[in-house]
Design a protein around this motif. Sequence first.
Motif, short mmCIF file in Angstrom:
data_model
loop_
_atom_site.label_atom_id
_atom_site.label_comp_id
_atom_site.label_asym_id
_atom_site.label_seq_id
_atom_site.Cartn_x
_atom_site.Cartn_y
_atom_site.Cartn_z
N SER A 82 0.81 -1.22 0.00
CA SER A 82 0.00 0.00 0.00
C SER A 82 0.84 1.27 0.00
O SER A 82 0.55 2.23 0.69
N SER A 83 1.91 1.30 -0.79
CA SER A 83 2.77 2.48 -0.81
C SER A 83 2.03 3.70 -1.37
O SER A 83 2.44 4.84 -1.10
N ASN A 84 0.95 3.51 -2.13
CA ASN A 84 0.19 4.64 -2.65
C ASN A 84 -0.54 5.40 -1.54
O ASN A 84 -1.07 6.47 -1.77
N CYS A 85 -0.59 4.85 -0.35
CA CYS A 85 -1.28 5.48 0.77
C CYS A 85 -0.50 6.67 1.32
O CYS A 85 -1.04 7.52 2.01
N GLU A 86 0.79 6.77 0.99
CA GLU A 86 1.64 7.85 1.50
C GLU A 86 1.25 9.19 0.88
O GLU A 86 0.49 9.25 -0.07
N ASP A 87 1.80 10.26 1.45
CA ASP A 87 1.66 11.58 0.83
C ASP A 87 2.87 11.82 -0.05
O ASP A 87 3.99 11.55 0.37
N PRO A 88 2.74 12.30 -1.26
CA PRO A 88 1.48 12.61 -1.92
C PRO A 88 0.69 11.33 -2.21
O PRO A 88 1.27 10.31 -2.57
N PHE A 89 -0.63 11.43 -2.05
CA PHE A 89 -1.53 10.29 -2.16
C PHE A 89 -1.86 9.96 -3.60
O PHE A 89 -2.03 10.85 -4.43
N SER A 90 -1.93 8.67 -3.90
CA SER A 90 -2.41 8.19 -5.19
C SER A 90 -3.49 7.15 -4.93
O SER A 90 -3.26 6.17 -4.24
N SER A 91 -4.66 7.35 -5.48
CA SER A 91 -5.79 6.45 -5.23
C SER A 91 -5.72 5.15 -6.03
O SER A 91 -6.54 4.26 -5.83
N THR A 92 -4.72 5.02 -6.89
CA THR A 92 -4.57 3.81 -7.70
C THR A 92 -4.41 2.59 -6.80
O THR A 92 -3.49 2.54 -5.98
N GLY A 93 -5.33 1.65 -6.93
CA GLY A 93 -5.26 0.41 -6.16
C GLY A 93 -5.68 0.53 -4.71
O GLY A 93 -5.54 -0.41 -3.94
N ILE A 94 -6.20 1.68 -4.31
CA ILE A 94 -6.61 1.89 -2.92
C ILE A 94 -8.09 1.56 -2.77
O ILE A 94 -8.92 2.02 -3.55
N GLN A 95 -8.41 0.78 -1.75
CA GLN A 95 -9.79 0.37 -1.49
C GLN A 95 -10.63 1.57 -1.03
O GLN A 95 -10.15 2.43 -0.30
N GLN A 96 -11.90 1.59 -1.46
CA GLN A 96 -12.86 2.58 -1.00
C GLN A 96 -13.97 1.83 -0.29
O GLN A 96 -14.38 0.76 -0.72
N LEU A 97 -14.44 2.40 0.81
CA LEU A 97 -15.44 1.71 1.63
C LEU A 97 -16.58 2.66 1.96
O LEU A 97 -16.35 3.82 2.28
N ASN A 98 -17.83 2.17 1.86
CA ASN A 98 -18.98 2.96 2.30
C ASN A 98 -19.01 2.93 3.82
O ASN A 98 -19.05 1.87 4.42
N CYS A 99 -19.00 4.10 4.43
CA CYS A 99 -18.89 4.21 5.88
C CYS A 99 -20.19 4.72 6.49
O CYS A 99 -20.61 5.84 6.18
N SER A 100 -20.77 3.95 7.34
CA SER A 100 -22.01 4.35 8.00
C SER A 100 -21.76 5.43 9.06
O SER A 100 -22.68 6.10 9.49
N SER A 101 -20.50 5.59 9.46
CA SER A 101 -20.18 6.60 10.47
C SER A 101 -20.22 8.01 9.92
O SER A 101 -20.18 8.98 10.67
N ASN A 102 -20.28 8.15 8.58
CA ASN A 102 -20.33 9.45 7.91
C ASN A 102 -19.12 10.33 8.16
O ASN A 102 -19.20 11.55 8.09
N ILE A 103 -17.99 9.70 8.47
CA ILE A 103 -16.77 10.48 8.66
C ILE A 103 -15.56 9.66 8.23
O ILE A 103 -15.51 8.45 8.43
N CYS A 104 -14.64 10.31 7.54
CA CYS A 104 -13.39 9.67 7.12
C CYS A 104 -12.26 10.25 7.97
O CYS A 104 -12.33 11.40 8.41
N VAL A 105 -11.21 9.46 8.19
CA VAL A 105 -10.06 9.94 8.94
C VAL A 105 -8.76 9.63 8.21
O VAL A 105 -8.68 8.68 7.44
#
Length: 124
Positions: A33-56
């Motif tokens: 998951s090296s794309n998770c670093e800054d600067p961020f690249s969304s390539t290959g990064i999982q996206q999840l629907n969050c019921s908490s309505n907040i991302c961190v």
Amino acid sequence: MKLILCLAALCLMVYKANSTITCYVCTNALASSSNCEDPFSSTGIQQLNCSSNICVKTKLEGNGVNTIGRACGTSESSGCNSISALGFTTETCACTTDNCNGSSNVMVSAVSIVLAVVAAFYFH
């Protein structure tokens, strides 16, 4: 006019409370998951629907460690907090729009800005 602004703000809060948002979920602690670093690249990064309505986004730095994690959150408010102890600094930023934890600098949500403007008009 004040009543209309308050009703509009209330509608925004009710709409936001009944919806879910999508957040990026990753950590650069995993070699895959090296794309998770800054600067961020969304390539290959999982996206999840969050019921908490907040991302961190959490960043841990110190003693040769530099780890970034992005996920659904449990915080009640958006914004950033930083804590330093034992040579480590942890910064956690929370936001409330789709994939908002993908930026280098997580920003306060548009709903928060609208509510602040409404409050300023109402209490002025």
